[in-house]
Design a protein around this motif. Structure first.
Motif, mmCIF file in Angstrom:
data_model
loop_
_atom_site.group_PDB
_atom_site.id
_atom_site.type_symbol
_atom_site.label_atom_id
_atom_site.label_comp_id
_atom_site.label_asym_id
_atom_site.label_seq_id
_atom_site.Cartn_x
_atom_site.Cartn_y
_atom_site.Cartn_z
ATOM 1 N N LEU A 1 0.343 -1.436 -0.282
ATOM 2 C CA LEU A 1 0.231 0.179 0.045
ATOM 3 C C LEU A 1 0.951 1.363 0.149
ATOM 4 O O LEU A 1 0.857 2.000 -0.699
ATOM 5 N N GLN B 1 2.611 2.316 -3.491
ATOM 6 C CA GLN B 1 1.650 2.498 -4.430
ATOM 7 C C GLN B 1 1.953 4.860 -4.462
ATOM 8 O O GLN B 1 2.330 5.638 -3.259
ATOM 9 N N ASP C 1 0.345 7.239 -5.468
ATOM 10 C CA ASP C 1 -0.705 7.948 -5.357
ATOM 11 C C ASP C 1 -1.551 7.604 -3.927
ATOM 12 O O ASP C 1 -2.672 8.470 -3.671
ATOM 13 N N ILE C 2 -0.935 7.008 -2.537
ATOM 14 C CA ILE C 2 -1.663 7.194 -1.811
ATOM 15 C C ILE C 2 -1.185 8.219 -0.955
ATOM 16 O O ILE C 2 -0.479 8.544 -0.927
ATOM 17 N N CYS D 1 -5.311 -4.205 -1.350
ATOM 18 C CA CYS D 1 -4.850 -2.330 -1.507
ATOM 19 C C CYS D 1 -5.782 -1.804 -1.743
ATOM 20 O O CYS D 1 -6.143 -1.063 -1.426
ATOM 21 N N ASP D 2 -6.332 -2.544 -3.681
ATOM 22 C CA ASP D 2 -7.909 -1.882 -4.377
ATOM 23 C C ASP D 2 -8.097 -1.630 -3.420
ATOM 24 O O ASP D 2 -9.042 -0.696 -3.144
ATOM 25 N N LYS E 1 -7.629 1.499 -0.296
ATOM 26 C CA LYS E 1 -7.910 2.289 -0.800
ATOM 27 C C LYS E 1 -10.057 3.027 -1.617
ATOM 28 O O LYS E 1 -9.712 3.878 -0.716
ATOM 29 N N THR F 1 -11.182 5.785 0.244
ATOM 30 C CA THR F 1 -12.082 6.877 -0.575
ATOM 31 C C THR F 1 -13.458 7.164 0.192
ATOM 32 O O THR F 1 -14.198 8.147 0.027
#
Lengths: 204, 204
Positions: free
Chosen positions: A25, A28, A30-31, A176-177, A180, A184
């Motif tokens: 995670l 990445q 964009d984290i 992880c997706d 995230k 969000t």
């Protein structure tokens, strides 16, 4: 006034791969999560930096933190203390950053008590789903083995009760997706957004 | 036994871009949502296919559906009826598919009444956030204009109350990403996952 960040707690049974998911995670780009640094009394290993990998503390310092309730959670393993300093978490949250903790189940329950508004994510072993085919495909495995797996699975499902979300760790990337997506989505919750809008309109 | 799908309702003030977001969402390849087809008494336009674009009904048929509570929501616009047939939604959900509705606020409130377990997403105009800078940057716009915008904004915030999530339509792509994240997160909710696991273990 900055909106307070979210405290995200990732936990789950030992061996489920919490550390692997956390590392993936945070690798990445964009984290936007902020990883909470633990305090420990164990000695720094080569290359470990104070305030980056851990806050390294003496036993006396750590016990002082316990006594003055300066830890969100703590535990002792083989003679050393490990824990999450409250001040660091609180400061990050008040600066509007989402803070991410990856801890053992016992620690997560402590955090939940101190911080019920946190976001508690249970990382579940894929074995829980595999179990079904094992049960149905019986004969290939012994009765004892199946029964034992069932017992463990039931315990794991009971463990989930204190959590808000369950993410199956079938593949690290997919886990992880999902994590995230949960973060969000939580930022889109109506109560949170409406509060922000209302505060905004009071600017006048 | 298949897990029941989610009913996802996207709504918001008129002009906010619900249709644009819905179209962008369904043009994506990785989308697993099932778009709910509306029923209407208006005549098919060129190229529109019954059962694909709409279920085309006569006034008598539609009124029969109203009378027999075969619609999740309905409304009349300029002499024609528009509505969401329950049977189609129910069948899709029971087959484990997530069903997506894009409707007006009044319709969403009707659905909420009939289907409180649905997932209600409010699409908010970016003007709500822009408002802040407008208020702060006062002087560039008239008092009346600002006051009117404030009034509308307050009404929009009140509208949100019936919803679970608020997605700001600042950019269509970003709005789509947030909606997908919400659907993913909802599938990870502990009560839902735990129920699935428990059912799985009862297979024995």
């Amino acid at each position: 006034m900055k909106e307070r960040g979210l405290l995200i707690v990732l936990s789950g049974p030992s061996g489920v791969g919490k550390g692997t998911v956390r590392k993936a995670l945070f690798s990445q780009e964009d984290i936007e999560l902020h990883y909470s640094i633990s305090a420990t009394t164990r000695s720094p290993r080569e290359g470990e930096v104070n305030g980056v990998d851990y806050f390294f503390k003496s036993h006396e310092e750590f016990e002082h933190m316990i006594e003055h309730k300066k830890l969100l959670e703590w535990a002792e393993y083989v003679g050393n203390y490990y824990g999450t300093p409250i001040d660091y978490v609180e400061q990050s949250l008040s600066e509007g950053r989402d803070v991410f903790l990856e801890i053992e189940v016992q620690g997560a329950l402590q955090v939940k008590e101190a911080f019920p508004e946190g976001l508690f994510i249970f990382l579940a072993p894929p074995s829980l789903t595999e179990l079904k085919s094992r049960i149905i495909g019986r004969g290939t495995e012994s009765e004892d083995l199946i029964n034992n797996r069932m017992k463990v699975a039931k315990e794991e499902i009971e463990m989930m009760d204190a959590y808000d979300y369950v993410v199956e760790n079938d593949q690290v990337d997919r886990a992880c997706d999902r994590i995230k997506a949960i973060v969000t989505a939580e930022h889109c919750r109506r109560d949170r957004v409406a509060r922000r809008y209302k505060r905004m309109l009071e600017v006048e």
